[in-house]
Structure formats: C-alpha cells, structure tokens
Design a protein around this motif. Structure first.
Motif, PDB file in Angstrom:
ATOM      1  N   SER A   1      -5.745  13.097   5.453  1.00  0.00           N
ATOM      2  CA  SER A   1      -5.631  13.074   6.907  1.00  0.00           C
ATOM      3  C   SER A   1      -7.006  12.747   7.504  1.00  0.00           C
ATOM      4  CB  SER A   1      -5.155  14.427   7.440  1.00  0.00           C
ATOM      5  OG  SER A   1      -5.015  14.395   8.843  1.00  0.00           O
ATOM      6  N   PRO A   2      -7.144  11.591   8.191  1.00  0.00           N
ATOM      7  CA  PRO A   2      -6.106  10.587   8.403  1.00  0.00           C
ATOM      8  C   PRO A   2      -5.660   9.962   7.078  1.00  0.00           C
ATOM      9  CG  PRO A   2      -8.252   9.725   9.010  1.00  0.00           C
ATOM     10  CD  PRO A   2      -8.449  11.186   8.758  1.00  0.00           C
ATOM     11  N   THR A   3      -4.516   9.310   7.116  1.00  0.00           N
ATOM     12  CA  THR A   3      -3.897   8.802   5.903  1.00  0.00           C
ATOM     13  C   THR A   3      -4.770   7.762   5.209  1.00  0.00           C
ATOM     14  OG1 THR A   3      -1.699   9.159   6.849  1.00  0.00           O
ATOM     15  CG2 THR A   3      -1.848   7.695   4.953  1.00  0.00           C
ATOM     16  N   ALA A   4      -4.978   7.959   3.928  1.00  0.00           N
ATOM     17  CA  ALA A   4      -5.619   6.946   3.089  1.00  0.00           C
ATOM     18  C   ALA A   4      -4.531   6.167   2.367  1.00  0.00           C
ATOM     19  CB  ALA A   4      -6.560   7.608   2.098  1.00  0.00           C
ATOM     20  N   TRP A   5      -4.842   4.903   2.062  1.00  0.00           N
ATOM     21  CA  TRP A   5      -3.873   4.019   1.429  1.00  0.00           C
ATOM     22  C   TRP A   5      -4.462   3.453   0.143  1.00  0.00           C
ATOM     23  CZ3 TRP A   5       0.812   3.755   3.859  1.00  0.00           C
ATOM     24  CH2 TRP A   5       0.847   4.198   5.194  1.00  0.00           C
ATOM     25  N   THR A   6      -3.609   3.311  -0.858  1.00  0.00           N
ATOM     26  CA  THR A   6      -4.040   2.723  -2.125  1.00  0.00           C
ATOM     27  C   THR A   6      -3.111   1.575  -2.489  1.00  0.00           C
ATOM     28  OG1 THR A   6      -4.615   3.215  -4.437  1.00  0.00           O
ATOM     29  CG2 THR A   6      -2.671   4.303  -3.555  1.00  0.00           C
ATOM     30  N   PRO A   7      -3.645   0.468  -3.030  1.00  0.00           N
ATOM     31  CA  PRO A   7      -2.804  -0.708  -3.300  1.00  0.00           C
ATOM     32  C   PRO A   7      -1.967  -0.564  -4.569  1.00  0.00           C
ATOM     33  CG  PRO A   7      -5.061  -1.152  -3.942  1.00  0.00           C
ATOM     34  CD  PRO A   7      -5.077   0.206  -3.305  1.00  0.00           C
ATOM     35  N   VAL A   8      -0.791  -1.166  -4.535  1.00  0.00           N
ATOM     36  CA  VAL A   8       0.060  -1.308  -5.718  1.00  0.00           C
ATOM     37  C   VAL A   8       0.366  -2.800  -5.832  1.00  0.00           C
ATOM     38  CG1 VAL A   8       2.235  -0.716  -6.838  1.00  0.00           C
ATOM     39  CG2 VAL A   8       1.077   0.975  -5.389  1.00  0.00           C
ATOM     40  N   CYS A   9      -0.069  -3.417  -6.908  1.00  0.00           N
ATOM     41  CA  CYS A   9       0.074  -4.873  -7.038  1.00  0.00           C
ATOM     42  C   CYS A   9       1.144  -5.236  -8.070  1.00  0.00           C
ATOM     43  CB  CYS A   9      -1.269  -5.490  -7.439  1.00  0.00           C
ATOM     44  SG  CYS A   9      -2.542  -5.287  -6.153  1.00  0.00           S
ATOM     45  N   GLN A  10       1.611  -6.479  -7.971  1.00  0.00           N
ATOM     46  CA  GLN A  10       2.654  -6.968  -8.874  1.00  0.00           C
ATOM     47  C   GLN A  10       2.248  -6.755 -10.333  1.00  0.00           C
ATOM     48  OE1 GLN A  10       3.533 -11.111  -8.423  1.00  0.00           O
ATOM     49  NE2 GLN A  10       5.017 -11.157 -10.073  1.00  0.00           N
ATOM     50  N   GLY A  11       3.206  -6.254 -11.114  1.00  0.00           N
ATOM     51  CA  GLY A  11       2.960  -6.039 -12.526  1.00  0.00           C
ATOM     52  C   GLY A  11       2.500  -4.639 -12.864  1.00  0.00           C
ATOM     53  N   GLU A  12       2.018  -3.898 -11.852  1.00  0.00           N
ATOM     54  CA  GLU A  12       1.603  -2.528 -12.112  1.00  0.00           C
ATOM     55  C   GLU A  12       2.825  -1.634 -12.282  1.00  0.00           C
ATOM     56  OE1 GLU A  12      -1.090  -1.122  -9.143  1.00  0.00           O
ATOM     57  OE2 GLU A  12      -2.541  -2.729  -9.456  1.00  0.00           O
ATOM     58  N   GLU A  13       2.620  -0.520 -12.960  1.00  0.00           N
ATOM     59  CA  GLU A  13       3.715   0.412 -13.206  1.00  0.00           C
ATOM     60  C   GLU A  13       4.317   0.882 -11.877  1.00  0.00           C
ATOM     61  OE1 GLU A  13       4.586   4.683 -15.468  1.00  0.00           O
ATOM     62  OE2 GLU A  13       2.573   3.784 -15.484  1.00  0.00           O
ATOM     63  N   GLY A  14       5.630   0.784 -11.772  1.00  0.00           N
ATOM     64  CA  GLY A  14       6.328   1.260 -10.576  1.00  0.00           C
ATOM     65  C   GLY A  14       6.492   0.225  -9.483  1.00  0.00           C
ATOM     66  N   TRP A  15       5.838  -0.945  -9.625  1.00  0.00           N
ATOM     67  CA  TRP A  15       5.898  -1.951  -8.550  1.00  0.00           C
ATOM     68  C   TRP A  15       7.332  -2.395  -8.287  1.00  0.00           C
ATOM     69  CZ3 TRP A  15       7.382  -7.188  -9.143  1.00  0.00           C
ATOM     70  CH2 TRP A  15       7.241  -7.958  -7.987  1.00  0.00           C
ATOM     71  N   LEU A  16       8.062  -2.838  -9.313  1.00  0.00           N
ATOM     72  CA  LEU A  16       9.416  -3.353  -9.103  1.00  0.00           C
ATOM     73  C   LEU A  16      10.353  -2.245  -8.624  1.00  0.00           C
ATOM     74  CD1 LEU A  16      11.212  -5.871  -9.297  1.00  0.00           C
ATOM     75  CD2 LEU A  16      11.830  -5.129 -11.621  1.00  0.00           C
ATOM     76  N   GLU A  17      10.204  -1.070  -9.179  1.00  0.00           N
ATOM     77  CA  GLU A  17      11.059   0.050  -8.773  1.00  0.00           C
ATOM     78  C   GLU A  17      10.916   0.327  -7.289  1.00  0.00           C
ATOM     79  OE1 GLU A  17      11.622   4.840  -9.698  1.00  0.00           O
ATOM     80  OE2 GLU A  17      10.124   3.658 -10.779  1.00  0.00           O
TER      81      GLU A  17
ATOM     82  N   GLU B   1      12.674   2.100   1.431  1.00  0.00           N
ATOM     83  CA  GLU B   1      11.566   2.623   2.227  1.00  0.00           C
ATOM     84  C   GLU B   1      10.735   1.467   2.768  1.00  0.00           C
ATOM     85  OE1 GLU B   1       8.057   4.150  -0.259  1.00  0.00           O
ATOM     86  OE2 GLU B   1       9.776   4.552  -1.571  1.00  0.00           O
ATOM     87  N   SER B   2      10.038   1.763   3.865  1.00  0.00           N
ATOM     88  CA  SER B   2       9.130   0.772   4.430  1.00  0.00           C
ATOM     89  C   SER B   2       7.857   0.732   3.603  1.00  0.00           C
ATOM     90  CB  SER B   2       8.789   1.121   5.882  1.00  0.00           C
ATOM     91  OG  SER B   2       9.913   0.978   6.714  1.00  0.00           O
TER      92      SER B   2
ATOM     93  N   PHE C   1       0.840  -1.194   0.000  1.00  0.00           N
ATOM     94  CA  PHE C   1       0.000   0.000   0.000  1.00  0.00           C
ATOM     95  C   PHE C   1       0.876   1.246   0.000  1.00  0.00           C
ATOM     96  CE2 PHE C   1      -2.736  -3.202   2.009  1.00  0.00           C
ATOM     97  CZ  PHE C   1      -3.944  -2.988   1.372  1.00  0.00           C
ATOM     98  N   ARG C   2       0.482   2.248  -0.769  1.00  0.00           N
ATOM     99  CA  ARG C   2       1.142   3.547  -0.744  1.00  0.00           C
ATOM    100  C   ARG C   2       0.216   4.570  -0.112  1.00  0.00           C
ATOM    101  NH1 ARG C   2       5.623   4.101  -3.873  1.00  0.00           N
ATOM    102  NH2 ARG C   2       6.165   5.481  -2.148  1.00  0.00           N
ATOM    103  N   PRO C   3       0.755   5.518   0.675  1.00  0.00           N
ATOM    104  CA  PRO C   3      -0.097   6.576   1.238  1.00  0.00           C
ATOM    105  C   PRO C   3      -0.578   7.517   0.137  1.00  0.00           C
ATOM    106  CG  PRO C   3       2.220   6.989   1.732  1.00  0.00           C
ATOM    107  CD  PRO C   3       2.166   5.632   1.111  1.00  0.00           C
ATOM    108  N   VAL C   4      -1.804   7.965   0.262  1.00  0.00           N
ATOM    109  CA  VAL C   4      -2.363   8.925  -0.690  1.00  0.00           C
ATOM    110  C   VAL C   4      -1.971  10.328  -0.232  1.00  0.00           C
ATOM    111  CG1 VAL C   4      -4.465   9.835  -1.730  1.00  0.00           C
ATOM    112  CG2 VAL C   4      -4.288   7.382  -1.194  1.00  0.00           C
ATOM    113  N   PRO C   5      -1.222  11.066  -1.035  1.00  0.00           N
ATOM    114  CA  PRO C   5      -0.759  12.388  -0.607  1.00  0.00           C
ATOM    115  C   PRO C   5      -1.900  13.321  -0.209  1.00  0.00           C
ATOM    116  CG  PRO C   5       0.346  11.704  -2.637  1.00  0.00           C
ATOM    117  CD  PRO C   5      -0.758  10.724  -2.387  1.00  0.00           C
ATOM    118  N   GLY C   6      -1.670  14.060   0.869  1.00  0.00           N
ATOM    119  CA  GLY C   6      -2.622  15.086   1.275  1.00  0.00           C
ATOM    120  C   GLY C   6      -3.817  14.593   2.057  1.00  0.00           C
TER     121      GLY C   6
END
Length: 372
Positions: free
Chosen positions: A51-67, A73-74, A44-49
C-alpha cells in the motif's frame, strides 16, 4: 484440443453459468477469440500486502501466464502511461493506465448492447483489442470501428487483430470526440468510464440507437448505463447496476489538488447529513450528480480529522467533522458543496430511496441528471 482451447472452453462455460453470456451468438463469438493472443506482451499482477499497490510483471512463457490469461479477471497491461510488463524487472509503484477487462464483464456489456446483425458499432477504447475482436466475430469487421487514445496501445492491438485475420476500422485519437467519419452508428460502447456523456456521442448515434457506457466521477463510484438517443438529440436510459468500474477516460481523470484552501474559513452549521453517508457506493454515485467536479479527501487539522469535499475548478470546499452525535460542516468558496449534496440526497430519499436499478439517466448537450 490445445491447452489454450481447453482453457477458453472452460472460461466460456464459467461465463455462461454466471449469466454473463446469455445467448448463443455471443457464446460463439467468444469461442472464436483466444484471449492469450492479446496478452503476449504480458501483464502486471498486484503484489499482496502493498500500500500503495506495487505491481510485478508476468511475461509470456513464465509459469502461470497462460492460466491467468484465461482467468476471469482484469489484467493491467500498462503502468504510468508508457510502461509495459516487458520493460521492467521487480516491482513498480505507479498507477495503472491500461488493462484487459475481465472477460465476463466484456461479454455482459456486449449482451447488454442489444446489438443485431448488420448494425454499425463504435467502440471507445480499443485497449488490447480483445473486445474489438469479439465484436468482429459477431458482426463482421466492416461493421466495427474502434478508437484508442494511446498510440502504442493502438498499434499493439492492430498487430494482434491482424494476426488473427481481423481488420476493423481502427483509429487513434480522443474517443470523447467519437469518430464522425464512420457515423451515424447504431451502437456506441465505451470500455472506459466518463464523468459526463460527450455530446459528440449523442450526435453520432442515430435516433433510436443506443450508447452503453460507464458513468463515473471523482467521488469514485460508477455504474453501467444504457442510453437511447432521441430525435431531439437527447438521450435517456436505465442504470444497469452491478457497481461496474472502469478507468476514467484520460481527459476525465482527476486533476491534481494543488494548494488547498484555508479550511478554517467559511460558514459553519450543523449538517443534516454526515459525511459517512458517502461511504456507501450508491449514495456516492447519486451525490456525484450534485457536485460533479468535487473530490473527497481526509485532512487532519490538529484537533480532529475533517472529511473534505473540494472543487479545484472553483476553490469551493466543504469540511465535515463529528462532535459527539452531531456533524458540523464548514463551507467556503463560491459554491456550497454540502448544501448541494444534502438537497440532492434529500430529494432522492423523498422519492422513496429507489435502488440504482430503478434510476434513469437523462443526458442533454447541457448536462446530465439522475431521477427515479
């Protein structure tokens, strides 16, 4: 060289340059463990801006996953105790409950563990299994035992480690109780924070062995400490510094506040120290030893904001507010929380206000304290 091998090499170079990796054996161990294998269920990545923090999933194969897998970073891997990245679409506003720690902290802690070949290590908190794998690469599977609280998290780690040909002793249960069947251990390392170091860890570490753990608390300050266990069953050692922050072990997490006591009652006096001293991380860390079961919150009472310490186990409270250049404290319940904080911090200041790296933590079966 594959893309992930190239990214892994770059990550190790960055960790070496920053001083997190300081020796060739741990550099070799890190090079043997592809981090992306432990993140195939996504993160999960935090959604910028938000509060409280929202999270959005990043799954294998999606753009930026391997990077991101090879970013230092945790990465949050579980939300609300059960929810994985593959379980949702969109955003979720719940508390993280499991993560993959940033690799530089994993390697820094393993270096700080001062482990030698042939030593037996107990890891508290398997998580994704990444740090377990690095331990196996350094020491061999037979010398590594790891225990995870969450059955689903433990199952996924077991599968990933097996896919990489690593078969340490993996247990599911409350890591605060340790794993006596495999002890005594030369080293215990915890990848979660604890409020107090469990007696079971002292009992399961051989005399002269070491415990590396993060001590935290409900005032939200924590530090990495390395404790040496003594013949009498106590332990002591330095604060290593760096404001290391881990999720508290689930049994040590903050309880719900429930119904607040009447903050208008209690005895009032002018405070020698204002509540703003707790805005400093090091001061909060020290204060936690004086009020280990207190939480901090802000309450508006109709006239001003009170900065409140409250102990839900006893009902004790201390409410502070500012009047011009004075701080006023009102305390109620069986314990005088702010008296304890002022006394503890006054003695710390009388000792010359040493830095946390000059501090020593002492742990006995009866409790723990901090001193210069």
């Amino acid at each position: 060289m594959s893309d992930h091998e190239h990214r892994l090499r770059q990550l190790i170079d960055r960790m070496t340059a920053s001083g997190s990796v300081r020796s060739q054996p741990w550099k070799d161990a890190a090079a043997a463990v592809p981090r992306h294998e432990f993140l195939r269920n996504g993160f999960f990545r935090p959604v910028p801006g938000t509060s409280p923090t929202a999270w959005t999933p990043v799954c294998q194969g999606e753009e930026g996953w391997l990077e991101v897998c090879y970013a230092d970073e945790s990465l949050v891997t579980q939300i609300a105790g059960t929810i994985k990245p593959t379980d949702i679409r969109g955003e979720i506003m719940r508390e993280p409950t499991s993560s993959s720690t940033l690799p530089s902290l994993v390697l820094r802690m393993l270096e700080d563990l001062q482990v030698q070949p042939g030593m037996k290590v107990l890891e508290i908190g398997t998580g994704t299994g990444y740090s377990t794998a690095v331990l196996c690469a350094r020491l061999g599977d037979s010398n590594v035992t790891s225990i995870e609280y969450d059955e689903e998290v433990a199952s996924q780690a077991r599968q990933t480690l097996g896919r990489l040909g690593m078969y340490p002793t993996l247990l599911t249960g409350d890591g605060l109780h340790g794993a006596p069947q495999g002890g005594p251990y030369d080293r215990i390392i915890a990848t979660c924070a604890v409020r107090t170091v469990p007696t079971a860890w002292l009992q399961q570490t051989r005399p002269g062995g070491q415990i590396l753990t993060t001590i935290g608390g409900w005032l939200n300050a924590s530090e990495l400490v390395r404790l040496t266990v003594h013949e009498d069953g106590t332990a002591s050692g330095p604060v290593l510094g760096g404001q290391v922050s881990f999720m508290l072990a689930r049994p040590h997490q903050t309880p719900p506040l429930g119904v607040l006591p009447d903050l208008g009652r209690g005895k009032q006096r002018e405070a020698a120290l204002g509540a703003d001293i707790l805005d400093d991380w090091a001061t909060r860390f020290i204060a936690q030893f004086a009020v280990p079961t207190a939480q901090r919150l802000t309450v508006h009472n109709g006239q001003h904001n009170d900065d409140v310490l409250i102990d839900t186990t006893t009902g004790s409270f201390a409410a502070l507010h500012q009047e011009n250049d004075r701080w006023i404290v009102r305390q109620g319940g069986p314990d005088r929380l702010w008296d304890a904080v002022e006394d503890h911090l006054s003695r710390w200041h009388a000792a010359g206000t040493p830095t946390l790296k000059e501090a020593t933590i002492r742990v006995t079966p009866a409790g723990q304290n901090i001193s210069r």
